[in-house]
Design an enzyme around this catalytic site. Structure first.
Site, PDB file in Angstrom:
ATOM      1  N   GLY A  88      -3.473  11.889  -4.389  1.00 27.09           N
ATOM      2  CA  GLY A  88      -3.764  10.629  -5.582  1.00 27.09           C
ATOM      3  C   GLY A  88      -2.587  10.030  -5.741  1.00 27.09           C
ATOM      4  N   LYS A 111       4.303   1.293  -9.965  1.00 30.71           N
ATOM      5  CA  LYS A 111       4.628   2.414  -9.144  1.00 30.71           C
ATOM      6  C   LYS A 111       6.006   2.905  -9.845  1.00 30.71           C
ATOM      7  CE  LYS A 111       6.165   4.050  -4.704  1.00 30.71           C
ATOM      8  NZ  LYS A 111       6.297   3.750  -3.284  1.00 30.71           N
ATOM      9  N   GLY A 124       5.960  11.526 -12.709  1.00 31.82           N
ATOM     10  CA  GLY A 124       5.391  10.142 -12.398  1.00 31.82           C
ATOM     11  C   GLY A 124       6.053   9.075 -12.529  1.00 31.82           C
ATOM     12  N   ARG A 174       3.813  -3.243  -7.203  1.00 31.69           N
ATOM     13  CA  ARG A 174       3.565  -3.381  -5.647  1.00 31.69           C
ATOM     14  C   ARG A 174       2.181  -4.308  -5.661  1.00 31.69           C
ATOM     15  NH1 ARG A 174       3.387   2.024  -2.171  1.00 31.69           N
ATOM     16  NH2 ARG A 174       1.599   2.650  -3.467  1.00 31.69           N
ATOM     17  N   ASP A 250      -1.802   9.944   3.935  1.00 31.87           N
ATOM     18  CA  ASP A 250      -2.068   9.275   2.910  1.00 31.87           C
ATOM     19  C   ASP A 250      -1.121   7.978   2.688  1.00 31.87           C
ATOM     20  OD1 ASP A 250      -0.085  11.572   2.849  1.00 31.87           O
ATOM     21  OD2 ASP A 250       0.363  10.920   0.924  1.00 31.87           O
ATOM     22  N   ASN A 251      -0.195   7.907   3.970  1.00 34.58           N
ATOM     23  CA  ASN A 251       0.742   6.666   3.642  1.00 34.58           C
ATOM     24  C   ASN A 251      -0.009   5.670   4.769  1.00 34.58           C
ATOM     25  OD1 ASN A 251       1.972   7.671   1.485  1.00 34.58           O
ATOM     26  ND2 ASN A 251       3.520   8.767   2.693  1.00 34.58           N
ATOM     27  N   ASP A 260       3.945   2.380   1.634  1.00 37.44           N
ATOM     28  CA  ASP A 260       4.789   3.581   0.989  1.00 37.44           C
ATOM     29  C   ASP A 260       6.141   3.549   1.849  1.00 37.44           C
ATOM     30  OD1 ASP A 260       3.281   4.187  -0.941  1.00 37.44           O
ATOM     31  OD2 ASP A 260       2.830   6.404  -0.108  1.00 37.44           O
TER      32      ASP A 260
END
Ligand code: AMP
Ligand code: MG
Length: 491
Positions: A88, A111, A124, A174, A250-251, A260
């Site tokens: 996530g 991001k 984060g 982004r 996930d990318n 990414d």
């Protein structure tokens, strides 16, 4: 003046299991260091207003603009082959979606804007260096005509992030046609939530593959669509010497955009086994492995879609295999056609593939610069006396032998030398985001608060196919002591 974002959010209307509602975390002293003005206009945003202090606060996540519906998206993913059931957005927040000037829905995501329920042990945050790298490379990819997420803005937060040392913190805005990944499907597949997979697939078809609405077997067609776009994307990467570096599921974007930008890099000398990423010890994501990995990732997507294909498991698997089977041909058609253009062939003849492969093999043996060899070959097409291409080879005689065959082959086509050169220059960039240049830009920004090198590099890379005599040095490969051997993830 207030900043107006014409949000029309759709993802945040999907079921609660798809995301976590979370606002960005306010930061101390945001300062805008770059706004992509043409992209702002494309998105229907006023660049002048975005450049005000209020705009910087929004782009840093300090203020949430009206109409935003901030969420962190849930996904899973295979990282270097290992499945992680919950990843996530750990350091990104989707503010919302806008419809751009071309009628295309675009995500606007911050991001590095603070922790989310998906952050695990991370803070984060993002450091300035990787934010600048993503800005530079994503915009360079766009200018090269390769599907990609884009960068709307970079801000420094006025706070430090702790990596090996304390580094200036930054936030990248982004823009993507969506942030839905192969891993988004995997998130629901591992939870055996077939309703959610169907919901997600319907959303994706409506958003990214509207031509498939009403197809007889829409989910089969969806897999076929993603296979085709990914095959085409990876071919384009190879044709410019791009190495993504971390092609985890996930990318891997469902829309077929490059997404990414972490340890990614363009290679200088041609080497099919080239790896830059410090964490890719096995070379899983090496340059020439990328097509194989894309297919591996698509196979993971196919597994998620099986329950939508048929209740008969065997039949579903057979259908999936059939669809995945198209990858190889779609990839090699795109790759070979791209290579033919790179060497200036207008037609297709027996022996072309071997001729081109011999060039690549000779380049590898002679450590020829990938970008300059093709660009200078274009010069040689226009003027046989131009010999900068042969100068790329450690043993120029090896090139001469190949060039003789190439001239014989091009002589079979009616196009003039000038036509051939123009066609080649239109596909062979002279300027790519070379690693040593990116490093120099980051050093100047981080150590000296000097963004002039960043601005100049971004400007040059916006016109990668144009000879820009004032900036000729940007075309040069690194000197031996400038060579960057390793790149690092942005975390
Ligand atoms: P990446 O390698 O950037 O694709 O990140 C892999 C996963 O780690 C994603 O789920 C990211 O959101 C998460 N992640 C990366 N960096 C951080 C960070 N600094 N804080 C929290 N999560 C992070
Ligand atoms: Mg990622």
């Amino acid at each position: 003046m207030t900043v107006h974002f014409p949000f029309q959010n759709s993802y945040s209307g999907l079921p609660d299991s798809f995301f976590a509602r979370v606002a960005p975390t306010p930061v101390a002293a945001p300062r805008l260091i770059k706004l992509n003005r043409p992209l702002a206009v494309q998105l229907g945003l006023d660049p002048d207003v975005l450049e005000t202090p209020e705009g910087a606060e929004i782009l840093a996540g300090k203020t949430v603009p009206a109409g935003a519906d901030p969420i962190a998206m849930a996904y899973a993913g295979h990282q270097f082959g290992q499945f992680v059931p919950q990843l996530g957005d750990g350091r990104a927040v989707l503010l919302g979606e806008v419809i751009d000037k071309d009628g295309i829905r675009r995500d606007i995501q911050l991001k590095g804007s603070g922790p989310t329920p998906f952050s695990r042990r991370g803070d984060g945050r993002a450091a300035l260096g990787p934010v600048l790298r993503e800005y530079i490379v994503s915009e360079a990819m766009f200018a090269l005509g390769i599907p990609t997420t884009r960068s709307l803005a970079a801000v420094v937060t006025g706070e430090h992030v702790i990596r090996e040392t304390a580094l200036p913190g930054a936030v990248l805005t982004r823009v993507a046609s969506s942030h839905i990944r192969v891993g988004t499907f995997q998130f629901f597949a591992v939870r055996r939530d077939t309703d959610a997979i169907r919901r997600l697939a319907d959303h994706v078809i409506a958003r990214h593959y509207p031509e498939l609405l009403g197809a007889e077997r829409p989910y089969h067609a969806l897999l076929g669509g993603v296979v085709a776009r990914q095959a085409d994307l990876v071919a384009r990467w190879l044709l410019v010497g791009f190495i993504h570096g971390v092609m985890n599921t996930d990318n891997s974007s469902i829309s077929g955009e490059t997404i990414d930008y972490g340890p990614c890099a363009f290679m200088d000398a041609y080497n099919p086994a080239q790896v830059f990423s410090s964490i890719d010890e096995m070379g899983r994501y090496a340059y020439a492995n990328q097509p194989r990995i894309a297919l591996w990732n698509l196979t993971r997507l196919a597994e998620c879609l099986l329950p939508l294909f048929s209740d008969d498991q065997e039949k579903a698997v057979a259908d999936a295999q059939d669809i995945l089977g198209a990858f190889s041909e779609t990839f090699s058609d795109a790759y070979q056609a791209g290579l033919r253009k790179k060497v200036g062939l207008f037609t297709e003849r027996d022996g072309d593939d071997a001729l081109i492969q011999d060039l690549l093999d000779t380049m590898a043996k002679n450590q020829a610069d990938f970008t300059l060899t093709f660009r200078k070959l274009g010069d040689a097409a226009g003027d046989p006396a131009a010999d900068d291409a042969r100068a790329q080879f450690m043993e120029p005689a090896a090139f001469d032998e190949w060039a003789r065959r190439w001239h014989e082959r091009t002589a079979l086509e009616p196009q003039s030398a000038a036509e051939r050169q123009a066609a080649m220059h239109a596909v062979n960039p002279i300027f790519i985001p070379r690693n040593h240049r990116i490093e120099a830009v980051i050093q100047a920004a981080v150590n000296d608060n000097n963004y002039a090198p960043f601005e100049e590099l971004v400007k040059v890379l916006a016109k990668p196919f144009d000879d820009q005599p004032d900036y000729a040095a940007y075309a040069d490969p690194p000197l031996p002591d400038q060579r960057v051997l390793q790149t690092f993830c942005g975390t």
